[in-house]
Motif scaffolding. Structure first.
Motif, PDB file in Angstrom:
ATOM      1  N   GLU A 122       9.106   3.851  -0.739  1.00 23.71           N
ATOM      2  CA  GLU A 122       8.379   3.419  -1.844  1.00 23.71           C
ATOM      3  C   GLU A 122       8.443   1.801  -2.059  1.00 23.71           C
ATOM      4  N   SER A 123       7.038   1.275  -2.098  1.00 28.18           N
ATOM      5  CA  SER A 123       7.111  -0.230  -2.177  1.00 28.18           C
ATOM      6  C   SER A 123       5.834  -0.733  -2.750  1.00 28.18           C
ATOM      7  N   VAL A 124       5.597  -1.838  -2.955  1.00 25.77           N
ATOM      8  CA  VAL A 124       4.308  -2.473  -3.198  1.00 25.77           C
ATOM      9  C   VAL A 124       3.680  -2.709  -1.617  1.00 25.77           C
ATOM     10  N   PRO A 125       2.487  -3.143  -1.663  1.00 24.18           N
ATOM     11  CA  PRO A 125       1.919  -3.274  -0.422  1.00 24.18           C
ATOM     12  C   PRO A 125       2.252  -4.418   0.470  1.00 24.18           C
ATOM     13  N   GLY A 126       2.492  -4.240   1.618  1.00 22.75           N
ATOM     14  CA  GLY A 126       2.633  -5.384   2.417  1.00 22.75           C
ATOM     15  C   GLY A 126       4.009  -5.798   2.787  1.00 22.75           C
TER      16      GLY A 126
END
Length: 333
Positions: free
Chosen positions: A57-61
């Protein structure tokens, strides 16, 4: 009987040295390609050694896809990337029957799930039916097409990703589905020094230099050795005590924190603790588990298995705080 005898046989020094050699090569290769995410590499290696699945789980990139590809390249495995969208259907993943006009027959066409490493990008964007089909394949390690069953590869690791900040057009995974993942990792932004190093590596085109440092036979060797790592009954009781404490927080924790727990961990959490502890012990060059092996991946094992109340979100209580309180309340053997 012979298999049970093999599992009970003590791990020799030569076997430990061979395992440590493979593990060090994998870590070195990963660190040469991926910057600023050592915890992710560690979890992916543990998943590989236990044949478990990982939710990221994380923000993109933040190199989720890159990390998955790097670990696949390192062992010369097969890799599939599936971009999940609302219109994705189970047959797009599992496979379907195709009509062959030349032979006037239907032929089974296996989908991209048939790989050693499968990256499910943004799994929460696929419909509940598609999620269910994939999670069934993860659990049963086989797929059925046209009434015929196909066993998935012996080494089969699913790496699913989800973006926590974009909720429009998503289908949240249920608690039962989350429980099927061995580990859940949350990734954060790299620090400035790491980000500069990333730019330097991209500029020097480091990602084009692909060379396997291990083989699928090495992965199977680590998996079999993992199962033979000794875990004392006292360590097993320690694992069960942690899981039990998560279900009875009012008896083990400060009432102020206990009120934030809506549901504790399942028995799968205990199994995950045991499997990851064995892998961690082997990574550290030991043939037996110690309590620190259990605690090493406590966040990854429990953060998707302990459900918090809405009050916890409102009061900005992190699940890691709860996990620390639970583990801290249990006596270490």
């Amino acid at each position: 009987m012979q298999e049970n005898t093999e599992l009970n046989r003590e791990i020799s020094n030569e076997e430990i040295q061979k395992a440590v050699g493979i593990i060090n090569r994998l870590f070195s290769y990963y660190n040469s390609k991926v910057v600023g995410q050592p915890g992710l590499g560690y979890s992916l290696l543990v998943a590989m050694m236990t044949n478990g699945h990982v939710l990221l789980e994380s923000v993109p990139g933040l190199a989720k896809t890159t990390a998955a590809r790097v670990m696949t390249e390192a062992v010369n495995g097969s890799f599939s990337r599936i971009q999940c969208t609302p219109d994705l259907i189970p047959s797009d993943i599992i496979g379907t029957q195709m009509y062959n006009m030349a032979t006037n027959t239907f032929e089974d066409k296996i989908g991209p799930v048939y790989s050693n490493f499968v990256l499910l990008d943004e799994i929460n964007r696929s419909s509940a039916k598609t999620q269910s089909a994939m999670l069934e394949a993860m659990q049963e390690r086989e797929v059925s097409i046209g009434g015929k069953t196909y066993k998935l590869p012996e080494v089969f690791v699913v790496i699913a990703t989800q973006n926590p900040i974009e909720s429009e057009g998503t289908y949240v995974l249920s608690e039962a589905q989350l429980d099927r993942f061995l580990l859940k990792e949350t990734l954060t932004y790299p620090n400035p020094a790491d980000e500069i190093e990333i730019l330097n590596r991209v500029e020097s085109d480091v990602f084009t230099n692909i060379s396997a440092v291990a083989s699928m036979e090495d992965v199977l060797y680590l998996q079999k050795l993992c199962r033979r790592v000794y875990i004392d009954p006292a360590i097993k009781k320690y694992i069960v005590d942690i899981v039990q404490a998560s279900r009875n927080t009012d008896k083990f924790m400060d009432p102020k924190l206990a009120q934030y727990v809506a549901m504790g961990a399942s028995t799968r959490a205990a199994i995950a603790f045991m499997e990851t502890a064995k892998a961690v012990a082997l990574i550290n060059g030991r043939r037996y588990c110690v309590p620190d092996d259990v605690k090493a991946l406590r966040y990854s094992v429990l953060r998707h298995r302990i459900m918090l109340t809405f009050a916890a979100v409102a009061d900005d209580i992190k699940v890691e705080q709860i996990i620390d309180a639970i583990v801290g309340a249990v006596k270490t053997p």
